[in-house]
Design a protein around this motif. Structure first.
Motif, PDB file in Angstrom:
ATOM      1  N   ILE A 170       0.834  -1.205   0.000  1.00 32.54           N
ATOM      2  CA  ILE A 170       0.000   0.000   0.000  1.00 32.54           C
ATOM      3  C   ILE A 170       0.873   1.260   0.000  1.00 32.54           C
ATOM      4  O   ILE A 170       0.522   2.258  -0.633  1.00 32.54           O
ATOM      5  CB  ILE A 170      -1.044  -0.010   1.149  1.00 32.54           C
ATOM      6  CG1 ILE A 170      -2.261   0.845   0.777  1.00 32.54           C
ATOM      7  CG2 ILE A 170      -0.476   0.439   2.461  1.00 32.54           C
ATOM      8  CD1 ILE A 170      -3.103   0.320  -0.332  1.00 32.54           C
TER       9      ILE A 170
ATOM     10  N   THR B 281       0.834   3.971  -3.013  1.00 35.97           N
ATOM     11  CA  THR B 281       0.642   5.388  -2.687  1.00 35.97           C
ATOM     12  C   THR B 281       1.751   6.235  -3.300  1.00 35.97           C
ATOM     13  O   THR B 281       1.486   7.250  -3.948  1.00 35.97           O
ATOM     14  CB  THR B 281       0.596   5.590  -1.156  1.00 35.97           C
ATOM     15  OG1 THR B 281      -0.453   4.791  -0.613  1.00 35.97           O
ATOM     16  CG2 THR B 281       0.366   7.045  -0.791  1.00 35.97           C
TER      17      THR B 281
ATOM     18  N   LEU C 283      -3.104   3.800  -6.840  1.00 33.25           N
ATOM     19  CA  LEU C 283      -4.245   3.448  -6.003  1.00 33.25           C
ATOM     20  C   LEU C 283      -5.566   3.484  -6.759  1.00 33.25           C
ATOM     21  O   LEU C 283      -6.611   3.184  -6.196  1.00 33.25           O
ATOM     22  CB  LEU C 283      -4.320   4.384  -4.788  1.00 33.25           C
ATOM     23  CG  LEU C 283      -3.201   4.214  -3.767  1.00 33.25           C
ATOM     24  CD1 LEU C 283      -3.240   5.331  -2.742  1.00 33.25           C
ATOM     25  CD2 LEU C 283      -3.295   2.861  -3.076  1.00 33.25           C
TER      26      LEU C 283
ATOM     27  N   ILE D 179      -7.141   2.311  -0.033  1.00 31.73           N
ATOM     28  CA  ILE D 179      -6.363   2.144   1.204  1.00 31.73           C
ATOM     29  C   ILE D 179      -7.259   1.578   2.307  1.00 31.73           C
ATOM     30  O   ILE D 179      -6.862   0.664   3.043  1.00 31.73           O
ATOM     31  CB  ILE D 179      -5.733   3.481   1.649  1.00 31.73           C
ATOM     32  CG1 ILE D 179      -4.706   3.952   0.627  1.00 31.73           C
ATOM     33  CG2 ILE D 179      -5.069   3.341   3.024  1.00 31.73           C
ATOM     34  CD1 ILE D 179      -4.210   5.379   0.841  1.00 31.73           C
TER      35      ILE D 179
ATOM     36  N   HIS E 256      -8.004  -2.117   1.572  1.00 31.94           N
ATOM     37  CA  HIS E 256      -6.781  -2.911   1.725  1.00 31.94           C
ATOM     38  C   HIS E 256      -6.471  -3.153   3.202  1.00 31.94           C
ATOM     39  O   HIS E 256      -6.236  -4.297   3.613  1.00 31.94           O
ATOM     40  CB  HIS E 256      -5.620  -2.183   1.027  1.00 31.94           C
ATOM     41  CG  HIS E 256      -4.329  -2.913   1.042  1.00 31.94           C
ATOM     42  ND1 HIS E 256      -4.009  -3.899   0.136  1.00 31.94           N
ATOM     43  CD2 HIS E 256      -3.246  -2.795   1.862  1.00 31.94           C
ATOM     44  CE1 HIS E 256      -2.800  -4.364   0.389  1.00 31.94           C
ATOM     45  NE2 HIS E 256      -2.320  -3.708   1.430  1.00 31.94           N
ATOM     46  N   THR E 257      -6.471  -2.091   3.994  1.00 30.97           N
ATOM     47  CA  THR E 257      -6.128  -2.232   5.420  1.00 30.97           C
ATOM     48  C   THR E 257      -7.218  -2.980   6.182  1.00 30.97           C
ATOM     49  O   THR E 257      -6.919  -3.765   7.088  1.00 30.97           O
ATOM     50  CB  THR E 257      -5.866  -0.856   6.063  1.00 30.97           C
ATOM     51  OG1 THR E 257      -6.998  -0.005   5.834  1.00 30.97           O
ATOM     52  CG2 THR E 257      -4.605  -0.227   5.501  1.00 30.97           C
TER      53      THR E 257
ATOM     54  N   THR F 114      -6.915   5.829   8.281  1.00 34.52           N
ATOM     55  CA  THR F 114      -7.280   6.210   6.912  1.00 34.52           C
ATOM     56  C   THR F 114      -8.612   6.948   6.930  1.00 34.52           C
ATOM     57  O   THR F 114      -8.771   7.991   6.288  1.00 34.52           O
ATOM     58  CB  THR F 114      -7.369   4.974   5.995  1.00 34.52           C
ATOM     59  OG1 THR F 114      -6.113   4.297   6.021  1.00 34.52           O
ATOM     60  CG2 THR F 114      -7.711   5.358   4.571  1.00 34.52           C
TER      61      THR F 114
END
Length: 189
Positions: free
Chosen positions: A20, A24, A29, A37, A40-41, A88
């Motif tokens: 990620i 970035t 992205l 983000i 993904h997280t 985020t």
């Protein structure tokens, strides 16, 4: 043997973060970077919850206690990715607008359960050291059973977030349910 595996597991656990960061830095992205983000997280938080919950069944199935020695590290990565997921939302998406954030927590049920899950992770992280295990004794095991509630809240968060295709969150739900039922079955035996 454990001393060779732990650094490898640590390195592999950082790969989603490295990916990620790479995306970035190199503007890969896609059209909705914050959404990418966040997804993904969030997904890696659930993956690490599954991995953490898998250590006990692996110990039982293989009769090898080495699996338990990885559980703490994997659990800390749950918190790491959950915190990146939350940051985020708080920092990048809402730019620390705490009025809007608190309104969302109170009015959007998926944000409420996600925030609750993150809050429940805090005591687990704060008591993850060997000293805390010794100090809390039997209370430590009871406290760390919060991971079961956190896992369920994480799946509910994902289900309530997704509005149409529930396939992915339901796959996580089935896996986590299986891992939780596995514990109940072996406790009764």
């Amino acid at each position: 043997m454990k001393r060779y595996f732990k650094p490898s597991i640590f390195f592999f656990s950082l790969i989603p973060f490295i990916i990620i960061v790479y995306k970035t830095l190199f503007n890969e992205l896609g059209p909705e970077p914050v959404k990418e983000i966040t997804h993904h997280t969030g997904e890696w938080t659930l993956i690490f919850i599954v991995l953490t919950l898998t250590m006990t069944p692996l110990k039982i199935i293989t009769n090898l206690s080495i699996w338990i020695s990885f559980r703490r590290m994997l659990g800390l990565f749950v918190f790491f990715y959950a915190t990146l997921h939350m940051l985020t939302y708080v920092v990048i998406d809402y730019r620390l607008d705490f009025n809007s954030i608190s309104k969302d927590i109170l009015t959007k049920k998926f944000i409420f359960v996600g925030f609750t899950a993150w809050l429940l992770l805090l005591p687990l992280v704060l008591t993850s050291s060997k000293k805390a295990v010794i100090f809390l004794k039997d209370k430590w095991k009871k406290l760390h059973k919060l991971i079961y509630i956190i896992a369920i809240l994480g799946v509910v968060h994902f289900i309530w977030l997704v509005k149409k295709d529930l396939t992915e969150p339901l796959i996580y739900a089935v896996i986590i349910l299986f891992l939780l039922l596995f514990r109940i079955k072996f406790k009764k035996v």
